[in-house]
Design a protein around this motif. Structure first.
Motif, mmCIF file in Angstrom:
data_model
loop_
_atom_site.group_PDB
_atom_site.id
_atom_site.type_symbol
_atom_site.label_atom_id
_atom_site.label_comp_id
_atom_site.label_asym_id
_atom_site.label_seq_id
_atom_site.Cartn_x
_atom_site.Cartn_y
_atom_site.Cartn_z
ATOM 1 N N SER A 50 0.828 -1.204 0.000
ATOM 2 C CA SER A 50 0.000 0.000 0.000
ATOM 3 C C SER A 50 0.862 1.253 0.000
ATOM 4 O O SER A 50 0.485 2.267 -0.582
ATOM 5 N N VAL A 51 2.028 1.176 0.621
ATOM 6 C CA VAL A 51 2.953 2.307 0.547
ATOM 7 C C VAL A 51 3.378 2.548 -0.894
ATOM 8 O O VAL A 51 3.376 3.675 -1.396
ATOM 9 N N GLN A 62 15.181 3.253 11.316
ATOM 10 C CA GLN A 62 16.423 3.809 10.766
ATOM 11 C C GLN A 62 16.600 3.470 9.298
ATOM 12 O O GLN A 62 17.653 3.711 8.704
ATOM 13 N N VAL A 63 15.595 2.865 8.718
ATOM 14 C CA VAL A 63 15.670 2.507 7.297
ATOM 15 C C VAL A 63 14.445 3.050 6.571
ATOM 16 O O VAL A 63 13.317 2.802 6.993
ATOM 17 N N LYS A 74 10.353 12.482 -8.798
ATOM 18 C CA LYS A 74 10.517 13.344 -7.640
ATOM 19 C C LYS A 74 9.472 12.999 -6.574
ATOM 20 O O LYS A 74 9.767 12.930 -5.376
ATOM 21 N N GLN A 75 8.263 12.777 -7.023
ATOM 22 C CA GLN A 75 7.191 12.361 -6.109
ATOM 23 C C GLN A 75 7.543 11.061 -5.403
ATOM 24 O O GLN A 75 7.416 10.931 -4.193
ATOM 25 N N GLY A 82 11.407 8.669 0.688
ATOM 26 C CA GLY A 82 12.371 9.211 1.636
ATOM 27 C C GLY A 82 11.809 9.420 3.033
ATOM 28 O O GLY A 82 12.552 9.375 4.015
ATOM 29 N N VAL A 83 10.510 9.675 3.123
ATOM 30 C CA VAL A 83 9.933 9.955 4.437
ATOM 31 C C VAL A 83 9.208 8.751 5.030
ATOM 32 O O VAL A 83 8.603 8.842 6.081
ATOM 33 N N THR A 84 9.254 7.658 4.316
ATOM 34 C CA THR A 84 8.574 6.459 4.826
ATOM 35 C C THR A 84 9.590 5.468 5.375
ATOM 36 O O THR A 84 10.447 4.975 4.646
ATOM 37 N N THR A 85 9.506 5.210 6.657
ATOM 38 C CA THR A 85 10.425 4.244 7.264
ATOM 39 C C THR A 85 9.762 2.875 7.335
ATOM 40 O O THR A 85 8.537 2.744 7.262
ATOM 41 N N LEU A 86 10.590 1.880 7.485
ATOM 42 C CA LEU A 86 10.059 0.530 7.626
ATOM 43 C C LEU A 86 9.229 0.405 8.898
ATOM 44 O O LEU A 86 8.282 -0.379 8.960
#
Ligand code: FES
Ligand code: FES
Lengths: 156, 156
Positions: free
Chosen positions: A106-107, B71-72, B117-118, B124-128
């Motif tokens: 979903s991400v 951290q990922v 870019k999207q 980039g702002v989504t962490t595991l």
DNA sequence: TGATATCGTAACAATGCGTGTTACGGATAA
DNA sequence: TTATCCGTAACACGCATTGTTACGATATCA
């Protein structure tokens, strides 16, 4: 997969036809695209089915635009070539019942939806006439120094 | 072309390992991904080369996260999997000297640059860790009614 | 009518790239 | 010494676009 170059090729051909404002045969187009007439018929056939070009068989036949360049957007061409989404979201279907896989998918789906939205927005406001203008402007800015000089340059 | 499912698969595996906080062998991961251990080594190997996981050979070996899930980012994983751009712009290279082809290509390049870019912004702002939370939340919202119930559900 | 030029389409090979498989070598722990 | 595991090479497969050959239908021209 081999990269899908149909959209770029069709934009090229359509702008070419719009600028020269004439009928072109599959054979001539194939030469300018370094490919085969059958490929041209196949691809232009999709555009014909969507009313962007029309074809005529028999001697003196060929392909012609049905509208002027400013009446066709890149999005129109894209839609004619493929139904559904432009980008294919790289989801996994290894374990459909796993909540983690679904969350990861979903991400990706959200990210690709945003990306595709960008594409559609740009495609929708870009007409073939703009591409033609862009091409002409570049032509003056950077004249070719080689034997070719634009349309039908290599005569092939 | 077959869709590239590596990113989705790696997100799945990494979150899985993060939640269970344990070492996993290629074999076990392959089972959970419905694939082959070699494919797992190949793909996780890329992540190891970028410091996201580490591997140990020999008995009792396997794969382990080197950092915690928060951290990922998805972007880290993407970058580890493939260098260069994420999306491949569908340009044509049939007639490189033609200004029209170049103009058409540049439109596509701009559109795809915006789209990418999207993607990068979201990745980039989504962490595991966020994916893990999302998965856990879903788990409560929609409990499975089948035999499986989350991780290692089918035991396979 | 006959020759020629074009599109329409079917059928099949080629290509590219991720994936799946098999095989074998090296390393580590029991 | 044996049982695990990773690392890698080598090769086959799936799948979508592209390229190619072949043949039929149609329209124009002499
Ligand atoms: S526009 Fe005619 S060959 Fe590029
Ligand atoms: S997270 Fe373990 S199988 Fe999906």
């Amino acid at each position: 997969m081999k990269t899908d170059g149909r959209l770029a090729r069709m934009l090229h051909v359509l702008v070419h036809m719009g600028l020269l404002d004439g009928r072109e045969t599959s054979e001539r187009i194939a030469l300018m695209l370094n490919t085969n007439p059958v490929v041209v018929r196949r691809t232009l056939g999709a555009l014909r089915d969507h009313g962007i070009v029309e074809s005529e068989g028999g001697r003196g036949g060929g392909w012609k635009l049905t509208r002027s360049l400013d009446q066709v957007t890149v999005l129109d061409v894209q839609r004619a070539l493929t139904a559904g989404t432009i980008l294919t979201t790289p989801v996994s279907r290894d374990h459909p019942s796993c909540p983690v896989e679904r969350a990861a998918n979903s991400v990706l789906e959200e990210a690709y939806a945003a990306a595709e939205k960008q594409l559609i927005a740009k495609y929708g406001v870009t007409t073939l006439a703009q591409i033609a203008e862009h091409a002409k402007a570049r032509r003056w800015q950077r004249p070719r120094r080689e034997t070719d000089s634009g349309h039908n340059d290599d005569g092939a």
